[in-house]
Motif scaffolding. Structure first.
Motif, mmCIF file in Angstrom:
data_model
loop_
_atom_site.group_PDB
_atom_site.id
_atom_site.type_symbol
_atom_site.label_atom_id
_atom_site.label_comp_id
_atom_site.label_asym_id
_atom_site.label_seq_id
_atom_site.Cartn_x
_atom_site.Cartn_y
_atom_site.Cartn_z
ATOM 1 N N ARG A 45 8.438 30.062 17.154
ATOM 2 C CA ARG A 45 8.441 29.090 16.057
ATOM 3 C C ARG A 45 9.727 28.272 15.971
ATOM 4 O O ARG A 45 9.689 27.042 15.912
ATOM 5 C CB ARG A 45 8.187 29.780 14.721
ATOM 6 C CG ARG A 45 8.181 28.827 13.538
ATOM 7 C CD ARG A 45 7.910 29.541 12.220
ATOM 8 N NE ARG A 45 6.718 30.356 12.268
ATOM 9 C CZ ARG A 45 5.474 29.906 12.029
ATOM 10 N NH1 ARG A 45 5.280 28.650 11.746
ATOM 11 N NH2 ARG A 45 4.449 30.727 12.075
ATOM 12 N N LYS A 46 10.887 28.920 15.983
ATOM 13 C CA LYS A 46 12.158 28.194 15.826
ATOM 14 C C LYS A 46 12.356 27.163 16.926
ATOM 15 O O LYS A 46 12.749 26.028 16.666
ATOM 16 C CB LYS A 46 13.336 29.160 15.812
ATOM 17 C CG LYS A 46 13.491 29.913 14.532
ATOM 18 C CD LYS A 46 14.742 30.762 14.570
ATOM 19 C CE LYS A 46 14.900 31.560 13.300
ATOM 20 N NZ LYS A 46 16.094 32.409 13.336
ATOM 21 N N ARG A 47 12.087 27.545 18.146
ATOM 22 C CA ARG A 47 12.297 26.616 19.262
ATOM 23 C C ARG A 47 11.292 25.476 19.219
ATOM 24 O O ARG A 47 11.639 24.333 19.510
ATOM 25 C CB ARG A 47 12.204 27.375 20.592
ATOM 26 C CG ARG A 47 12.515 26.517 21.761
ATOM 27 C CD ARG A 47 13.948 25.963 21.681
ATOM 28 N NE ARG A 47 14.076 24.826 22.550
ATOM 29 C CZ ARG A 47 14.575 23.647 22.202
ATOM 30 N NH1 ARG A 47 15.065 23.443 21.017
ATOM 31 N NH2 ARG A 47 14.616 22.659 23.046
ATOM 32 N N ILE A 48 10.062 25.765 18.853
ATOM 33 C CA ILE A 48 9.049 24.714 18.753
ATOM 34 C C ILE A 48 9.432 23.718 17.667
ATOM 35 O O ILE A 48 9.365 22.501 17.870
ATOM 36 C CB ILE A 48 7.648 25.324 18.484
ATOM 37 C CG1 ILE A 48 7.180 26.119 19.702
ATOM 38 C CG2 ILE A 48 6.636 24.238 18.117
ATOM 39 C CD1 ILE A 48 5.964 26.984 19.464
ATOM 40 N N GLU A 49 9.868 24.217 16.512
ATOM 41 C CA GLU A 49 10.275 23.328 15.424
ATOM 42 C C GLU A 49 11.483 22.482 15.824
ATOM 43 O O GLU A 49 11.556 21.297 15.496
ATOM 44 C CB GLU A 49 10.557 24.134 14.167
ATOM 45 C CG GLU A 49 9.295 24.707 13.539
ATOM 46 C CD GLU A 49 9.559 25.665 12.392
ATOM 47 O OE1 GLU A 49 10.738 26.043 12.164
ATOM 48 O OE2 GLU A 49 8.578 26.030 11.719
ATOM 49 N N ALA A 50 12.438 23.062 16.557
ATOM 50 C CA ALA A 50 13.596 22.313 17.024
ATOM 51 C C ALA A 50 13.170 21.222 18.007
ATOM 52 O O ALA A 50 13.665 20.100 17.955
ATOM 53 C CB ALA A 50 14.609 23.251 17.674
ATOM 54 N N TRP A 51 12.234 21.539 18.881
ATOM 55 C CA TRP A 51 11.743 20.572 19.849
ATOM 56 C C TRP A 51 11.044 19.396 19.153
ATOM 57 O O TRP A 51 11.258 18.245 19.484
ATOM 58 C CB TRP A 51 10.802 21.265 20.825
ATOM 59 C CG TRP A 51 10.168 20.343 21.819
ATOM 60 C CD1 TRP A 51 10.762 19.723 22.868
ATOM 61 C CD2 TRP A 51 8.782 19.933 21.843
ATOM 62 N NE1 TRP A 51 9.850 18.961 23.547
ATOM 63 C CE2 TRP A 51 8.625 19.075 22.937
ATOM 64 C CE3 TRP A 51 7.695 20.229 21.033
ATOM 65 C CZ2 TRP A 51 7.402 18.500 23.255
ATOM 66 C CZ3 TRP A 51 6.473 19.650 21.357
ATOM 67 C CH2 TRP A 51 6.346 18.793 22.458
ATOM 68 N N VAL A 52 10.231 19.718 18.154
ATOM 69 C CA VAL A 52 9.530 18.662 17.404
ATOM 70 C C VAL A 52 10.546 17.792 16.669
ATOM 71 O O VAL A 52 10.427 16.552 16.666
ATOM 72 C CB VAL A 52 8.502 19.266 16.426
ATOM 73 C CG1 VAL A 52 7.959 18.220 15.473
ATOM 74 C CG2 VAL A 52 7.362 19.930 17.190
ATOM 75 N N ALA A 53 11.572 18.402 16.096
ATOM 76 C CA ALA A 53 12.608 17.635 15.391
ATOM 77 C C ALA A 53 13.362 16.716 16.349
ATOM 78 O O ALA A 53 13.655 15.572 16.009
ATOM 79 C CB ALA A 53 13.582 18.584 14.700
ATOM 80 N N GLU A 54 13.649 17.189 17.569
ATOM 81 C CA GLU A 54 14.310 16.349 18.573
ATOM 82 C C GLU A 54 13.419 15.179 18.946
ATOM 83 O O GLU A 54 13.899 14.064 19.123
ATOM 84 C CB GLU A 54 14.600 17.175 19.832
ATOM 85 C CG GLU A 54 15.681 18.204 19.667
ATOM 86 C CD GLU A 54 15.779 19.128 20.877
ATOM 87 O OE1 GLU A 54 15.100 18.870 21.906
ATOM 88 O OE2 GLU A 54 16.518 20.112 20.795
ATOM 89 N N ASP A 55 12.141 15.419 19.074
ATOM 90 C CA ASP A 55 11.194 14.382 19.463
ATOM 91 C C ASP A 55 11.069 13.325 18.361
ATOM 92 O O ASP A 55 10.871 12.150 18.649
ATOM 93 C CB ASP A 55 9.826 15.007 19.766
ATOM 94 C CG ASP A 55 8.904 14.066 20.511
ATOM 95 O OD1 ASP A 55 9.378 13.412 21.464
ATOM 96 O OD2 ASP A 55 7.726 13.994 20.151
ATOM 97 N N ASP A 56 11.177 13.748 17.092
ATOM 98 C CA ASP A 56 11.071 12.817 15.977
ATOM 99 C C ASP A 56 12.331 11.982 15.783
ATOM 100 O O ASP A 56 12.293 10.933 15.164
ATOM 101 C CB ASP A 56 10.783 13.573 14.666
ATOM 102 C CG ASP A 56 9.351 14.115 14.635
ATOM 103 O OD1 ASP A 56 8.506 13.625 15.429
ATOM 104 O OD2 ASP A 56 9.087 15.002 13.825
ATOM 105 N N ALA A 57 13.452 12.444 16.320
ATOM 106 C CA ALA A 57 14.740 11.749 16.129
ATOM 107 C C ALA A 57 14.836 10.500 16.960
ATOM 108 O O ALA A 57 14.180 10.184 17.817
ATOM 109 C CB ALA A 57 15.881 12.697 16.471
#
Length: 57
Positions: A45-57
């Motif tokens: 979960r943590k890594r997936i959420e971080a990846w999604v946040a990077e993609d949204d930036a």
């Protein structure tokens, strides 16, 4: 165990993986039961959420 999973998730692959292997991985994942898919997402979960946040930036 969780720390090791997070560490591995942050490391880039040594060399690019052929696209066919990602297709195979996606196909295998899609055949997992809903329970096993949920377990996978909970474990990452943590890594997936971080990846999604990077993609949204």
């Amino acid at each position: 165990m969780r720390q090791h999973i997070d560490t591995i998730a942050r490391k880039p692959p040594r060399k690019p993986v052929k696209p066919e292997r990602w297709v195979t991985l996606a196909d295998t994942f899609s055949r997992l039961s809903k329970t096993d898919q949920t377990r996978f997402f909970e474990a990452h979960r943590k890594r997936i959420e971080a990846w999604v946040a990077e993609d949204d930036a």
